[in-house]
Design a protein around this motif. Structure first.
Motif, PDB file in Angstrom:
ATOM      1  N   ILE A  14      -7.911  36.754  51.131  1.00  0.00           N
ATOM      2  CA  ILE A  14      -6.981  36.131  50.739  1.00  0.00           C
ATOM      3  C   ILE A  14      -5.774  36.397  51.759  1.00  0.00           C
ATOM      4  CG2 ILE A  14      -5.643  36.053  48.741  1.00  0.00           C
ATOM      5  CD1 ILE A  14      -7.431  37.216  46.894  1.00  0.00           C
ATOM      6  N   ASP A  15      -5.405  35.307  52.162  1.00  0.00           N
ATOM      7  CA  ASP A  15      -4.358  35.553  53.342  1.00  0.00           C
ATOM      8  C   ASP A  15      -3.016  35.489  53.053  1.00  0.00           C
ATOM      9  OD1 ASP A  15      -3.598  32.636  53.136  1.00  0.00           O
ATOM     10  OD2 ASP A  15      -4.580  32.158  54.840  1.00  0.00           O
ATOM     11  N   GLY A  16      -2.532  35.211  51.743  1.00  0.00           N
ATOM     12  CA  GLY A  16      -1.337  35.487  51.429  1.00  0.00           C
ATOM     13  C   GLY A  16      -0.262  34.165  51.499  1.00  0.00           C
ATOM     14  N   THR A  17      -0.787  33.144  51.977  1.00  0.00           N
ATOM     15  CA  THR A  17      -0.125  31.919  52.079  1.00  0.00           C
ATOM     16  C   THR A  17      -0.466  31.005  50.856  1.00  0.00           C
ATOM     17  OG1 THR A  17      -2.064  30.760  53.197  1.00  0.00           O
ATOM     18  CG2 THR A  17      -0.602  31.914  54.781  1.00  0.00           C
ATOM     19  N   GLY A  18      -1.459  31.337  50.183  1.00  0.00           N
ATOM     20  CA  GLY A  18      -1.780  30.348  48.879  1.00  0.00           C
ATOM     21  C   GLY A  18      -2.972  29.675  49.193  1.00  0.00           C
ATOM     22  N   ALA A  19      -3.710  29.772  50.415  1.00  0.00           N
ATOM     23  CA  ALA A  19      -4.774  28.960  50.818  1.00  0.00           C
ATOM     24  C   ALA A  19      -6.135  29.674  49.911  1.00  0.00           C
ATOM     25  CB  ALA A  19      -5.219  29.206  52.506  1.00  0.00           C
ATOM     26  N   PRO A  20      -6.954  28.766  49.856  1.00  0.00           N
ATOM     27  CA  PRO A  20      -8.115  29.545  49.031  1.00  0.00           C
ATOM     28  C   PRO A  20      -8.832  30.496  49.815  1.00  0.00           C
ATOM     29  CG  PRO A  20      -8.470  27.143  49.468  1.00  0.00           C
ATOM     30  CD  PRO A  20      -7.338  27.582  50.256  1.00  0.00           C
ATOM     31  N   PRO A  21      -9.627  31.419  48.827  1.00  0.00           N
ATOM     32  CA  PRO A  21     -10.092  32.699  49.502  1.00  0.00           C
ATOM     33  C   PRO A  21     -11.243  32.075  50.442  1.00  0.00           C
ATOM     34  CG  PRO A  21     -10.367  32.643  47.131  1.00  0.00           C
ATOM     35  CD  PRO A  21      -9.350  31.579  47.471  1.00  0.00           C
ATOM     36  N   VAL A  22     -11.300  33.032  51.447  1.00  0.00           N
ATOM     37  CA  VAL A  22     -12.720  32.604  52.553  1.00  0.00           C
ATOM     38  C   VAL A  22     -13.543  33.794  52.083  1.00  0.00           C
ATOM     39  CG1 VAL A  22     -13.377  32.288  54.696  1.00  0.00           C
ATOM     40  CG2 VAL A  22     -10.801  31.400  53.950  1.00  0.00           C
ATOM     41  N   GLY A  35      -5.735  40.345  65.112  1.00  0.00           N
ATOM     42  CA  GLY A  35      -6.088  39.506  66.430  1.00  0.00           C
ATOM     43  C   GLY A  35      -7.017  38.349  65.718  1.00  0.00           C
ATOM     44  N   GLU A  36      -7.966  38.247  66.274  1.00  0.00           N
ATOM     45  CA  GLU A  36      -9.052  37.180  65.736  1.00  0.00           C
ATOM     46  C   GLU A  36      -9.482  37.239  64.430  1.00  0.00           C
ATOM     47  OE1 GLU A  36     -12.363  35.122  68.276  1.00  0.00           O
ATOM     48  OE2 GLU A  36     -11.956  37.243  69.071  1.00  0.00           O
ATOM     49  N   ILE A  37      -9.558  35.957  63.681  1.00  0.00           N
ATOM     50  CA  ILE A  37     -10.054  35.846  62.298  1.00  0.00           C
ATOM     51  C   ILE A  37     -11.179  35.079  62.542  1.00  0.00           C
ATOM     52  CG2 ILE A  37      -9.503  35.447  59.932  1.00  0.00           C
ATOM     53  CD1 ILE A  37      -6.607  36.112  60.390  1.00  0.00           C
ATOM     54  N   LYS A  38     -12.518  35.476  62.148  1.00  0.00           N
ATOM     55  CA  LYS A  38     -13.577  34.752  62.183  1.00  0.00           C
ATOM     56  C   LYS A  38     -14.174  34.446  61.011  1.00  0.00           C
ATOM     57  CE  LYS A  38     -14.800  37.041  66.453  1.00  0.00           C
ATOM     58  NZ  LYS A  38     -15.853  37.600  67.098  1.00  0.00           N
ATOM     59  N   THR A  39     -14.752  33.288  60.497  1.00  0.00           N
ATOM     60  CA  THR A  39     -15.360  32.894  59.240  1.00  0.00           C
ATOM     61  C   THR A  39     -16.994  32.844  59.482  1.00  0.00           C
ATOM     62  OG1 THR A  39     -14.521  30.895  59.463  1.00  0.00           O
ATOM     63  CG2 THR A  39     -13.078  32.328  58.208  1.00  0.00           C
ATOM     64  N   ASP A  40     -17.318  32.859  60.640  1.00  0.00           N
ATOM     65  CA  ASP A  40     -18.549  32.620  60.720  1.00  0.00           C
ATOM     66  C   ASP A  40     -19.877  33.616  60.848  1.00  0.00           C
ATOM     67  OD1 ASP A  40     -17.945  33.586  63.083  1.00  0.00           O
ATOM     68  OD2 ASP A  40     -18.107  31.804  64.542  1.00  0.00           O
ATOM     69  N   GLY A  41     -19.254  34.891  60.384  1.00  0.00           N
ATOM     70  CA  GLY A  41     -20.230  35.932  60.422  1.00  0.00           C
ATOM     71  C   GLY A  41     -20.639  36.667  61.740  1.00  0.00           C
ATOM     72  N   GLU A  42     -19.900  36.350  62.754  1.00  0.00           N
ATOM     73  CA  GLU A  42     -20.181  36.755  64.201  1.00  0.00           C
ATOM     74  C   GLU A  42     -20.349  38.292  64.119  1.00  0.00           C
ATOM     75  OE1 GLU A  42     -18.536  35.320  67.785  1.00  0.00           O
ATOM     76  OE2 GLU A  42     -18.116  33.644  66.867  1.00  0.00           O
ATOM     77  N   PRO A  43     -20.863  39.029  64.841  1.00  0.00           N
ATOM     78  CA  PRO A  43     -20.863  40.454  64.816  1.00  0.00           C
ATOM     79  C   PRO A  43     -19.357  40.810  65.425  1.00  0.00           C
ATOM     80  CG  PRO A  43     -22.406  39.577  66.721  1.00  0.00           C
ATOM     81  CD  PRO A  43     -21.948  38.503  65.740  1.00  0.00           C
ATOM     82  N   ALA A  44     -19.109  42.196  65.112  1.00  0.00           N
ATOM     83  CA  ALA A  44     -17.793  42.863  65.670  1.00  0.00           C
ATOM     84  C   ALA A  44     -17.736  42.948  67.168  1.00  0.00           C
ATOM     85  CB  ALA A  44     -17.661  44.107  64.823  1.00  0.00           C
ATOM     86  N   LEU A  53     -16.810  45.741  54.655  1.00  0.00           N
ATOM     87  CA  LEU A  53     -16.145  45.604  53.282  1.00  0.00           C
ATOM     88  C   LEU A  53     -16.960  45.239  52.358  1.00  0.00           C
ATOM     89  CD1 LEU A  53     -12.362  44.160  54.250  1.00  0.00           C
ATOM     90  CD2 LEU A  53     -13.375  46.653  54.569  1.00  0.00           C
ATOM     91  N   GLU A  54     -18.200  44.657  52.722  1.00  0.00           N
ATOM     92  CA  GLU A  54     -19.277  44.281  51.568  1.00  0.00           C
ATOM     93  C   GLU A  54     -18.747  43.537  50.575  1.00  0.00           C
ATOM     94  OE1 GLU A  54     -20.216  48.134  50.301  1.00  0.00           O
ATOM     95  OE2 GLU A  54     -21.261  48.678  52.250  1.00  0.00           O
ATOM     96  N   GLY A  55     -17.793  42.565  50.851  1.00  0.00           N
ATOM     97  CA  GLY A  55     -17.487  41.388  49.995  1.00  0.00           C
ATOM     98  C   GLY A  55     -16.105  41.771  49.326  1.00  0.00           C
ATOM     99  N   ARG A  56     -15.629  42.927  49.726  1.00  0.00           N
ATOM    100  CA  ARG A  56     -14.278  43.204  48.877  1.00  0.00           C
ATOM    101  C   ARG A  56     -13.181  42.317  49.172  1.00  0.00           C
ATOM    102  NH1 ARG A  56     -16.463  48.546  50.139  1.00  0.00           N
ATOM    103  NH2 ARG A  56     -17.015  49.760  48.309  1.00  0.00           N
ATOM    104  N   THR A  57     -12.113  42.503  48.634  1.00  0.00           N
ATOM    105  CA  THR A  57     -11.025  41.348  48.866  1.00  0.00           C
ATOM    106  C   THR A  57     -10.052  42.063  49.945  1.00  0.00           C
ATOM    107  OG1 THR A  57     -10.973  40.474  46.642  1.00  0.00           O
ATOM    108  CG2 THR A  57      -9.054  40.184  47.954  1.00  0.00           C
ATOM    109  N   LEU A  58      -9.751  41.130  50.920  1.00  0.00           N
ATOM    110  CA  LEU A  58      -8.860  41.825  52.087  1.00  0.00           C
ATOM    111  C   LEU A  58      -7.738  40.699  51.973  1.00  0.00           C
ATOM    112  CD1 LEU A  58      -8.166  43.458  54.535  1.00  0.00           C
ATOM    113  CD2 LEU A  58      -9.364  41.454  55.980  1.00  0.00           C
ATOM    114  N   MET A  59      -6.528  41.523  51.896  1.00  0.00           N
ATOM    115  CA  MET A  59      -5.368  40.763  51.426  1.00  0.00           C
ATOM    116  C   MET A  59      -4.134  41.509  52.597  1.00  0.00           C
ATOM    117  SD  MET A  59      -4.579  41.467  47.588  1.00  0.00           S
ATOM    118  CE  MET A  59      -2.811  41.050  47.526  1.00  0.00           C
TER     119      MET A  59
END
Ligand SMILES: [Zn+2]
Length: 429
Positions: A14-22, A35-44, A53-59
């Motif tokens: 939840i990025d704080g801008t009001g955009a839907p959660p990813v 730095g980078e924010i990835k949403t394609d499940g690429e490795p670290a 984080l095992e699905g926990r909410t990051l905000m």
């Protein structure tokens, strides 16, 4: 030397801008920034410390835009006990700040403190001597000579006339203030004050705003009655604190929305007095608080409809429970997402720090909060220390349940009475 990059994976972001959660987001943190924010499940990336984080909410870390860190009741000794030394205050201030950080509050704007103790605590945090959120301080509150100035002795700098007001403003720069706080009306929490009429003149407020803005400082105005609120908006004040009567003036809400200025409704301060725990408040103030709470709720609704930017300002106790204001904003009509936006990007804007904190976006300071739960489903998870899984401050894991082992948690319980008698080893006869 650059610090090792930290990579937070499998986050529900939840990025704080009001955009839907990813879902399944990866956020890389290096050198204190995001730095980078990835949403394609690429490795670290190689070499990064990976925290799954095992699905926990990051905000974003929470930002409390209206606190009084040094306003608390000192513990009192019983008759015959050693008196509590005034210097213990410093340690209690540090305790309050540590509790805030533990609950994911990574920035606070302190809008009135007794003496300079809070400024000293701010320095101690910067030096790494004590843990705590980033502190923005106003020094003394600039006010007309008033009953409040006597009631809150040590917190106000009373001044009369534009020249004195200008000097009082400059004194706060000298003291190390980050912004200026001005009283346009009296305070409801002081029985001798009527918080309805305007307490300063237009010329006085104009001098404060001119001096502050010319020198690059923002101005926060305490506004209860509508006349003070109107004057603050007309004279270019940056944030309206309380502003509970704004629902009566659509044109003022429109102007706030148009100019992007921030309203800090501080619902909790009205709850605090109206609930009157332990019958601590004067009856007249309790009655007033009930009325003001109703007005403040109507203002939150009206401000939301008008598109006014709002911030989370707890203005209450206990320290660390600022998210109660977020919960109350939601009960007053904001959606949980709007509440989170208020408590992050909204409050960051109130602080003038929205280019640096309040959102999970590339280049922002890495002040982050990992919640074991879904604050969109239930914002009250933000009040539960066990669910505050990790607090990252400037890129460094700084607090949270994940850092406390079971044994440490036992040690964190409130200390009991010392089992060794105070005068052990010194027989009286
Ligand atoms: Zn306040």
């Amino acid at each position: 030397m650059t610090a090792q990059a930290v990579c937070l994976t499998s986050a529900r972001l939840i990025d704080g801008t009001g955009a839907p959660p990813v879902e399944g987001a990866t956020v890389v943190v290096a050198d204190g920034r995001i730095g980078e924010i990835k949403t394609d499940g690429e490795p670290a990336p190689a070499g990064a410390l990976e925290i799954g984080l095992e699905g926990r909410t990051l905000m974003p870390g929470l930002v409390d835009a209206h606190v009084h860190v040094s306003a608390f009741d000192m513990p009192r000794a019983l008759k015959g006990q050693e008196a509590v030394a005034p210097e213990v205050r410093h340690h209690l201030i540090a305790q309050g700040l540590r509790r805030m950080l533990r609950m994911g509050i990574t920035t606070v704007r302190d809008v009135g403190a007794f003496g300079d103790d809070l400024l000293h605590a701010r320095q101690a945090i910067r030096l790494g001597a004590i843990p705590g959120p980033r502190v923005l301080a106003c020094g003394r509150i600039v006010s007309a000579t008033s009953a409040g100035g006597r009631h809150f002795a040590g917190m106000y700098r009373e001044a009369d006339g534009p020249d004195e007001m200008r000097k009082a403003t400059r004194e706060q720069f000298r003291r190390g203030a980050d912004f200026i706080k001005i009283m346009t009306t009296g305070a409801r929490s002081c029985e001798l004050e009527n918080s309805s009429p305007l307490q300063i003149t237009r010329d006085e407020l104009a001098a404060v705003v001119d001096e502050a803005h010319r020198m690059g400082y923002r101005v926060a105005a305490h506004c209860e009655g509508l006349d003070g609120t109107r004057l603050a908006i007309e004279e270019g004040v940056d944030t309206i604190e309380h502003g509970l009567e704004l629902h009566r003036a659509a044109e003022l809400l429109e102007e706030l929305a148009r100019s992007g200025r921030v309203l800090v409704p501080t619902l909790s301060c009205f709850f605090h007095v109206s609930e009157n725990r332990g019958s601590r408040w004067a009856p007249g103030l309790v009655r007033l608080a009930h009325k003001q709470l109703e007005e403040a709720h109507r203002t939150v609704e009206a401000a939301r409809r008008a598109g006014v930017r709002m911030a989370m300002g707890f203005d209450s106790q206990p320290h660390g429970q600022s998210a109660l204001e977020l919960v109350r904003l939601c009960r007053a009509g904001l959606t949980p997402m709007e509440g989170i936006v208020a408590a992050t990007t909204g409050s960051a804007a109130a602080c003038g720090l929205d280019e640096h904190v309040g959102a999970v976006a590339r280049g922002m300071a890495a002040d982050l909060l990992v919640v074991d739960g879904d604050p969109l489903e239930d914002p009250e998870v933000l009040l539960d220390a066990d669910r505050i899984w990790l607090v990252v401050q400037s890129g460094r894991p700084a607090a949270g349940a994940a850092l406390e082992t079971d044994l440490a948690a036992l040690g964190a319980a409130a200390p009991g009475a010392d089992p060794v008698p105070a005068l052990a080893g010194r027989p009286l006869s």
